[in-house]
Motif scaffolding. Structure first.
Motif, PDB file in Angstrom:
ATOM      1  N   PRO A   1       0.785  -0.709   0.014  1.00 24.77           N
ATOM      2  CA  PRO A   1      -0.228   0.088   0.137  1.00 24.77           C
ATOM      3  C   PRO A   1       1.562   1.462   0.052  1.00 24.77           C
ATOM      4  O   PRO A   1       1.390   1.362   0.248  1.00 24.77           O
TER       5      PRO A   1
ATOM      6  N   SER B   1      -6.697 -12.103  -8.408  1.00 27.08           N
ATOM      7  CA  SER B   1      -6.906  -9.766  -7.971  1.00 27.08           C
ATOM      8  C   SER B   1      -6.281  -9.943  -6.623  1.00 27.08           C
ATOM      9  O   SER B   1      -6.892  -9.279  -5.501  1.00 27.08           O
TER      10      SER B   1
ATOM     11  N   GLU C   1      -4.585  -8.011  -5.467  1.00 25.41           N
ATOM     12  CA  GLU C   1      -3.979  -6.315  -4.745  1.00 25.41           C
ATOM     13  C   GLU C   1      -5.322  -6.325  -4.073  1.00 25.41           C
ATOM     14  O   GLU C   1      -4.909  -5.000  -2.973  1.00 25.41           O
ATOM     15  N   LEU C   2      -6.630  -7.349  -4.113  1.00 27.03           N
ATOM     16  CA  LEU C   2      -7.698  -6.497  -3.213  1.00 27.03           C
ATOM     17  C   LEU C   2      -7.008  -7.033  -1.297  1.00 27.03           C
ATOM     18  O   LEU C   2      -6.914  -6.336  -0.540  1.00 27.03           O
TER      19      LEU C   2
ATOM     20  N   LEU D   1      -6.080  -4.591   0.453  1.00 30.43           N
ATOM     21  CA  LEU D   1      -7.069  -3.538   0.913  1.00 30.43           C
ATOM     22  C   LEU D   1      -8.043  -3.410   1.672  1.00 30.43           C
ATOM     23  O   LEU D   1      -9.068  -2.686   2.381  1.00 30.43           O
TER      24      LEU D   1
ATOM     25  N   THR E   1      -3.266  -1.228 -13.200  1.00 25.71           N
ATOM     26  CA  THR E   1      -3.872  -2.356 -11.601  1.00 25.71           C
ATOM     27  C   THR E   1      -3.471  -2.030  -9.902  1.00 25.71           C
ATOM     28  O   THR E   1      -4.085  -1.738  -9.647  1.00 25.71           O
TER      29      THR E   1
ATOM     30  N   ALA F   1      -4.431   2.116  -9.452  1.00 26.13           N
ATOM     31  CA  ALA F   1      -5.975   2.180  -9.042  1.00 26.13           C
ATOM     32  C   ALA F   1      -6.223   1.343  -7.800  1.00 26.13           C
ATOM     33  O   ALA F   1      -7.412   1.597  -7.053  1.00 26.13           O
ATOM     34  N   ASN F   2      -5.261   0.683  -6.972  1.00 24.87           N
ATOM     35  CA  ASN F   2      -6.340   0.192  -5.853  1.00 24.87           C
ATOM     36  C   ASN F   2      -4.778   0.260  -5.067  1.00 24.87           C
ATOM     37  O   ASN F   2      -4.829  -0.205  -3.798  1.00 24.87           O
ATOM     38  N   GLY F   3      -4.329   1.316  -5.417  1.00 25.19           N
ATOM     39  CA  GLY F   3      -3.317   2.378  -4.389  1.00 25.19           C
ATOM     40  C   GLY F   3      -2.283   1.987  -3.629  1.00 25.19           C
ATOM     41  O   GLY F   3      -1.839   1.618  -2.407  1.00 25.19           O
TER      42      GLY F   3
END
Ligand SMILES: Nc1ncnc2c1ncn2[C@@H]1O[C@H](COP(=O)(O)OP(=O)(O)OP(=O)(O)O)[C@@H](O)[C@H]1O
Ligand SMILES: O=P(O)(O)OC[C@H]1O[C@H](OP(=O)(O)OP(=O)(O)O)[C@H](O)[C@@H]1O
Length: 467
Positions: A100, A144, A146-147, A150, A166, A169-171
């Motif tokens: 992150p 996924s 990247e989730l 988060l 990607t 877009a997901n910080g």
């Protein structure tokens, strides 16, 4: 029938143009068809379209003879039972550690302690973290990734990054580079032996297809063009000779004049690295067609003028000697230059190796296996040549001893034990009877009679030892 397994998804998108350039046109639109086995314009070549992660499995078990898979998948899989033939240079991306963005200021990746890392690539990640000395819990996900940070599932991810969109877009932000990824052509090992004639043109066309600029001697050509013509002894001698500032030498250490008739190409093995600078502009040059950049320089090409070997491209890599592409994929006569392999090694392709020296090197040469389809494997052939040269074919010199005939032996002292011709010399030294021997320690070490058991060993043991 040759079966080529293609990875669905990104690799498939980029494989289709590659196949078409190689003259392998699918009978159906692979992006649309629901059929999983598709014929091609080449009789005897068919395609199967499967999930990327399944390609190594299909190829390993021989359900497919060849496959195109990402390096990430191959490394994660382990690659057992596969030959990794060529980097096709498609579907390139990087495997990265990402975190992150707001955590970035706080700590660097190297200060991790017992973090949780989410990834699809458990094996690669484990190895990477272990190499970094980082302890972390690895959470296996199938997509996924990247989730995960988060929602608090993981602190970091290890995932593929191409454009970086990607992540952004997901910080998330990439913080460490793990691996460069691209798609590779792989082959079933048994098929490479049993169906080699059928596979060869397909491999040559895919790996060397025009426009495939990533086809390099560093991959397919380097490993595959082992002709076994030039043995290690000569290569080694040449290397020593070059260090001394001289040209290539014969087994007596005399300058070897004129053109070298060998065309050994395998720089994958250590000893052969020196094999190209034969200094004649002949064999080295021929052998090194297709080597690029530093390889070509090592091969002595550019050192003798950039234009000297027109097939050596200094910068842009291998210029395939594949003039005219792959007409009909018909295997031409040996040495006709129709394929990159043949033009260099006259069709005597040898063993293959794997991606990157850093991963593994199940090199058949090192194991001395039969690899060349036209003769004994390079290991054995080379060893036989070495033996012949080292011992000077019957000279009664002790390896490492004095005399013109022993020059090679000195260079290759590691081979002494294997040299049958040396037995005579040793026998003469010890007579098979002497108690204390001559040059005791060296003699004892070398003497084959010592292999005969305790009785012999006692007999040969120097007096001083027996006291
Ligand atoms: N962003 C990317 N850019 C370039 N190549 C990629 C990218 N992502 C994946 N690849 C390559 O394509 C291969 C297949 O990836 P793709 O995303 O198409 O399928 P996958 O999501 O890994 O598989 P599946 O959908 O079956 O789970 C990967 O193994 C990798 O080598
Ligand atoms: O850097 P970029 O160009 O944005 O591409 C990177 C993304 O591509 C891959 O995902 P994919 O689309 O295969 O989905 P997945 O994560 O479900 O595998 C990869 O896992 C990243 O998520």
């Amino acid at each position: 029938m040759v079966t080529l397994a293609l990875s669905k998804g990104r690799i498939l998108e980029e494989s289709i143009p590659l196949l078409e350039r190689a003259g392998i046109v699918p009978e159906e639109d692979l992006a649309k068809t629901r059929r999983l086995i598709v014929g091609t314009s080449i009789p005897g070549v068919r395609l199967v379209v499967i999930r990327a992660a399944d390609v190594p499995t299909y190829v390993r078990y021989g359900a497919a003879d060849l496959g195109i898979a990402g390096r990430d998948v191959l490394l994660e899989d382990g690659g057992e039972g596969l030959y990794e033939l060529a980097d096709l240079g498609i579907a390139t991306c990087r495997l990265m550690v990402a975190s992150p963005i707001d955590e970035m200021a706080r700590e660097g990746a190297r200060s991790w302690t017992r973090l949780r890392v989410a990834t699809k690539y458990v094996r690669i990640t484990e190895r990477y973290l272990a190499a970094q000395g980082i302890q972390a819990d690895i959470i296996h996900l199938y997509g996924s990734m990247e989730l995960a940070p988060l929602v608090g599932l993981a602190d970091r991810i290890v995932d593929l990054v191409s454009s970086g969109r990607t992540l952004a877009a997901n910080g998330l932000k990439p913080i460490e580079h793990v691996l460069d990824v691209s798609a590779w052509l792989v082959a079933n090992r048994a098929a490479m032996k049993m169906k080699y004639e059928a596979l060869r043109p397909v491999i040559a066309c895919l790996a060397g297809s025009e426009g495939n600029e990533r086809y390099r001697a560093t991959t397919y050509a380097r490993r595959d063009l082992r002709c076994g013509v030039q043995g290690p002894a000569r290569a080694q001698r040449d290397r020593f000779a070059r260090r001394r500032g001289g040209g290539p030498r014969d087994y007596r250490g005399r300058a070897r004049p004129g053109r070298c008739r060998t065309a050994h190409v395998d720089r994958a093995s250590r000893w052969a690295r020196g094999a190209h600078g034969c200094g004649t502009g002949g064999p080295g040059a021929r052998a090194c067609r297709g080597l690029r950049g530093s390889d070509a320089r090592r091969a002595g090409g550019p050192a003798r003028g950039r234009g000297a070997y027109p097939d050596i491209s200094r910068t842009s890599g291998h210029r395939t000697p594949h003039a005219g592409g792959c007409p009909g994929l018909a295997p031409g006569p040996e040495g006709d230059g129709a394929g990159p392999g043949r033009s260099l090694c006259a069709g005597r392709q040898g063993r293959l190796s794997v991606i990157g020296a850093d991963e593994r090197h199940p090199c058949a040469h090192r194991r001395g296996r039969r690899a060349c389809h036209d003769g004994p494997g390079p290991g054995r052939a080379a060893a036989a040549r070495t033996r012949g040269r080292l011992c000077g074919r019957g000279r009664s010199r002790v390896p490492g001893g004095r005399g013109a005939g022993d020059r090679g032996a000195r260079l290759w002292h590691g081979q002494r034990a294997a040299c049958r011709q040396d037995r005579g010399a040793r026998k003469r030294l010890c007579g098979g009877r002497q108690a204390s021997g001559i040059r005791t320690s060296g003699h004892r070490h070398d003497c084959r009679a010592l292999g005969g058991g305790d009785r012999l060993r006692r007999r040969h043991r120097p007096l001083v030892d027996r006291l």
